[in-house]
Structure formats: C-alpha cells, structure tokens
Design a protein around this motif. Structure first.
Motif, PDB file in Angstrom:
ATOM      1  N   LYS A  48     -18.514  -5.399   0.266  1.00  0.00           N
ATOM      2  CA  LYS A  48     -17.643  -5.425  -0.727  1.00  0.00           C
ATOM      3  C   LYS A  48     -17.800  -3.889  -1.577  1.00  0.00           C
ATOM      4  CE  LYS A  48     -16.513  -7.260  -4.972  1.00  0.00           C
ATOM      5  NZ  LYS A  48     -16.346  -8.733  -6.201  1.00  0.00           N
ATOM      6  N   ALA A  49     -19.578  -3.768  -1.609  1.00  0.00           N
ATOM      7  CA  ALA A  49     -19.836  -2.583  -1.550  1.00  0.00           C
ATOM      8  C   ALA A  49     -19.261  -0.747  -1.023  1.00  0.00           C
ATOM      9  CB  ALA A  49     -21.152  -2.131  -1.641  1.00  0.00           C
ATOM     10  N   HIS A  50     -19.207  -1.574   0.126  1.00  0.00           N
ATOM     11  CA  HIS A  50     -18.206  -0.256   0.944  1.00  0.00           C
ATOM     12  C   HIS A  50     -16.505  -0.219   0.287  1.00  0.00           C
ATOM     13  CE1 HIS A  50     -21.548   0.877   3.702  1.00  0.00           C
ATOM     14  NE2 HIS A  50     -21.891  -0.296   4.321  1.00  0.00           N
ATOM     15  N   LEU A  51     -16.226  -1.441   0.323  1.00  0.00           N
ATOM     16  CA  LEU A  51     -14.930  -1.534  -0.298  1.00  0.00           C
ATOM     17  C   LEU A  51     -14.926  -0.753  -1.610  1.00  0.00           C
ATOM     18  CD1 LEU A  51     -14.264  -4.772   1.083  1.00  0.00           C
ATOM     19  CD2 LEU A  51     -12.164  -2.799   1.655  1.00  0.00           C
ATOM     20  N   LEU A  52     -14.759  -1.097  -2.337  1.00  0.00           N
ATOM     21  CA  LEU A  52     -14.768  -0.744  -3.268  1.00  0.00           C
ATOM     22  C   LEU A  52     -15.214   0.849  -3.469  1.00  0.00           C
ATOM     23  CD1 LEU A  52     -17.228  -3.642  -6.193  1.00  0.00           C
ATOM     24  CD2 LEU A  52     -14.765  -3.253  -6.432  1.00  0.00           C
ATOM     25  N   ASP A  53     -16.548   1.637  -2.580  1.00  0.00           N
ATOM     26  CA  ASP A  53     -16.280   2.928  -2.310  1.00  0.00           C
ATOM     27  C   ASP A  53     -15.188   3.088  -2.040  1.00  0.00           C
ATOM     28  OD1 ASP A  53     -17.958   4.919  -3.286  1.00  0.00           O
ATOM     29  OD2 ASP A  53     -18.315   5.393  -0.685  1.00  0.00           O
ATOM     30  N   LEU A  54     -14.554   2.789  -0.977  1.00  0.00           N
ATOM     31  CA  LEU A  54     -13.556   2.771  -0.495  1.00  0.00           C
ATOM     32  C   LEU A  54     -11.820   3.280  -1.659  1.00  0.00           C
ATOM     33  CD1 LEU A  54     -14.094   1.580   2.743  1.00  0.00           C
ATOM     34  CD2 LEU A  54     -13.820   3.946   2.564  1.00  0.00           C
ATOM     35  N   GLU A  55     -12.163   2.389  -2.030  1.00  0.00           N
ATOM     36  CA  GLU A  55     -11.267   2.122  -2.877  1.00  0.00           C
ATOM     37  C   GLU A  55     -11.156   3.755  -4.263  1.00  0.00           C
ATOM     38  OE1 GLU A  55      -9.397  -0.893  -5.657  1.00  0.00           O
ATOM     39  OE2 GLU A  55     -11.396  -1.368  -6.247  1.00  0.00           O
ATOM     40  N   ARG A  56     -11.742   3.320  -4.603  1.00  0.00           N
ATOM     41  CA  ARG A  56     -12.032   4.570  -5.336  1.00  0.00           C
ATOM     42  C   ARG A  56     -11.546   5.858  -5.207  1.00  0.00           C
ATOM     43  NH1 ARG A  56     -16.706   2.712  -6.602  1.00  0.00           N
ATOM     44  NH2 ARG A  56     -18.059   3.664  -5.487  1.00  0.00           N
ATOM     45  N   ARG A  57     -12.400   6.308  -3.631  1.00  0.00           N
ATOM     46  CA  ARG A  57     -11.273   7.192  -2.806  1.00  0.00           C
ATOM     47  C   ARG A  57     -10.194   7.003  -2.779  1.00  0.00           C
ATOM     48  NH1 ARG A  57     -16.373   6.514   0.726  1.00  0.00           N
ATOM     49  NH2 ARG A  57     -15.031   7.231   1.985  1.00  0.00           N
ATOM     50  N   GLY A  58      -9.638   6.071  -2.650  1.00  0.00           N
ATOM     51  CA  GLY A  58      -8.119   5.734  -2.410  1.00  0.00           C
ATOM     52  C   GLY A  58      -7.583   5.208  -1.012  1.00  0.00           C
ATOM     53  N   ALA A  59      -8.589   5.141  -0.182  1.00  0.00           N
ATOM     54  CA  ALA A  59      -8.639   5.110   1.208  1.00  0.00           C
ATOM     55  C   ALA A  59      -8.020   3.378   1.517  1.00  0.00           C
ATOM     56  CB  ALA A  59     -10.060   5.188   2.341  1.00  0.00           C
ATOM     57  N   VAL A  60      -8.351   2.388   0.699  1.00  0.00           N
ATOM     58  CA  VAL A  60      -7.830   1.240   0.384  1.00  0.00           C
ATOM     59  C   VAL A  60      -7.683   1.166  -0.949  1.00  0.00           C
ATOM     60  CG1 VAL A  60      -9.411   0.742   2.330  1.00  0.00           C
ATOM     61  CG2 VAL A  60     -10.169   0.195   0.005  1.00  0.00           C
ATOM     62  N   THR A  61      -6.349  -0.553  -0.942  1.00  0.00           N
ATOM     63  CA  THR A  61      -5.952  -0.883  -2.199  1.00  0.00           C
ATOM     64  C   THR A  61      -6.420  -2.803  -1.969  1.00  0.00           C
ATOM     65  OG1 THR A  61      -3.754  -1.030  -1.112  1.00  0.00           O
ATOM     66  CG2 THR A  61      -4.437   0.583  -2.469  1.00  0.00           C
ATOM     67  N   ARG A  62      -6.049  -3.336  -3.354  1.00  0.00           N
ATOM     68  CA  ARG A  62      -6.200  -4.680  -2.720  1.00  0.00           C
ATOM     69  C   ARG A  62      -5.678  -5.506  -3.873  1.00  0.00           C
ATOM     70  NH1 ARG A  62     -12.201  -6.303  -6.973  1.00  0.00           N
ATOM     71  NH2 ARG A  62     -11.858  -3.723  -7.171  1.00  0.00           N
ATOM     72  N   SER A  63      -4.991  -6.901  -3.447  1.00  0.00           N
ATOM     73  CA  SER A  63      -4.904  -7.595  -4.039  1.00  0.00           C
ATOM     74  C   SER A  63      -4.533  -8.485  -3.817  1.00  0.00           C
ATOM     75  CB  SER A  63      -3.045  -7.896  -3.442  1.00  0.00           C
ATOM     76  OG  SER A  63      -1.979  -7.867  -3.942  1.00  0.00           O
ATOM     77  N   GLY A  64      -5.529  -9.426  -4.949  1.00  0.00           N
ATOM     78  CA  GLY A  64      -6.345 -10.522  -5.241  1.00  0.00           C
ATOM     79  C   GLY A  64      -7.339 -10.427  -4.537  1.00  0.00           C
ATOM     80  N   GLU A  65      -7.401 -11.248  -3.352  1.00  0.00           N
ATOM     81  CA  GLU A  65      -9.063 -11.470  -2.697  1.00  0.00           C
ATOM     82  C   GLU A  65      -9.023 -10.178  -1.101  1.00  0.00           C
ATOM     83  OE1 GLU A  65     -11.866 -13.550  -2.706  1.00  0.00           O
ATOM     84  OE2 GLU A  65     -11.312 -13.109  -4.374  1.00  0.00           O
ATOM     85  N   THR A  66      -7.776  -9.664  -1.019  1.00  0.00           N
ATOM     86  CA  THR A  66      -7.011  -9.578   0.143  1.00  0.00           C
ATOM     87  C   THR A  66      -6.920  -7.937   0.080  1.00  0.00           C
ATOM     88  OG1 THR A  66      -5.491 -10.998   0.839  1.00  0.00           O
ATOM     89  CG2 THR A  66      -5.132  -9.385   2.011  1.00  0.00           C
ATOM     90  N   TRP A  67      -8.048  -7.467   0.914  1.00  0.00           N
ATOM     91  CA  TRP A  67      -7.888  -5.401   0.918  1.00  0.00           C
ATOM     92  C   TRP A  67      -6.896  -5.245   2.204  1.00  0.00           C
ATOM     93  CZ3 TRP A  67     -11.099  -2.785  -2.289  1.00  0.00           C
ATOM     94  CH2 TRP A  67     -11.810  -3.762  -3.057  1.00  0.00           C
ATOM     95  N   THR A  68      -6.274  -4.239   2.066  1.00  0.00           N
ATOM     96  CA  THR A  68      -5.466  -2.845   3.005  1.00  0.00           C
ATOM     97  C   THR A  68      -5.546  -2.041   2.188  1.00  0.00           C
ATOM     98  OG1 THR A  68      -3.730  -4.859   1.241  1.00  0.00           O
ATOM     99  CG2 THR A  68      -3.100  -2.987   2.759  1.00  0.00           C
TER     100      THR A  68
END
Length: 71
Positions: A48-68
């Motif tokens: 989750k920490a990795h995903l949040l970092d990636l999300e901040r950088r615009g590399a991933v997005t999430r909808s509910g529990e699902t990351w894309t």
C-alpha cells in the motif's frame, strides 16, 4: 540498498497491474510467493505504501480497493 529494493517492488507492482487492475489482497500473494499467510497483512501495508507513492506520482489510480494503471 533500500532504494534499489523499492524500485524493484514498484516495477513488480506496475508489471502486475499492467496485466489487470487488482486489489492489494491480490497483489500480495503474487509479490511475496511462499510468504506465511499470517504475514500477508504486513506485506499488504508495504504494498500500500508503494501504491500511495505511485499514486502521488500519477503512475497508478484507484477505485475503491482496486488499483489501475491509468491509460
């Protein structure tokens, strides 16, 4: 070092999400093969920490529990 390890985990996450959108609970068993299931929640926090970092950088997005990976 830690940075190299982090990049490696990020690449792994992006590769898995490149195949299909997934929840953290789906990513953990693929990323931590053979890990005791009792440790999955801790591994999930790390993912989750990795995903949040990636999300901040615009590399991933999430909808509910699902990351894309945004297209």
């Amino acid at each position: 070092g830690m940075i190299g390890h982090r990049r490696q985990r990020e690449r792994q996450i992006l590769k898995l999400l490149g195949q299909r959108s997934q929840a953290i609970a789906e990513l953990v068993p693929q990323m931590y093969k053979g890990l005791d299931q009792r440790l999955w929640p801790a591994a999930g926090q790390s993912v989750k920490a990795h995903l949040l970092d990636l999300e901040r950088r615009g590399a991933v997005t999430r909808s509910g529990e699902t990351w894309t990976i945004p297209t």
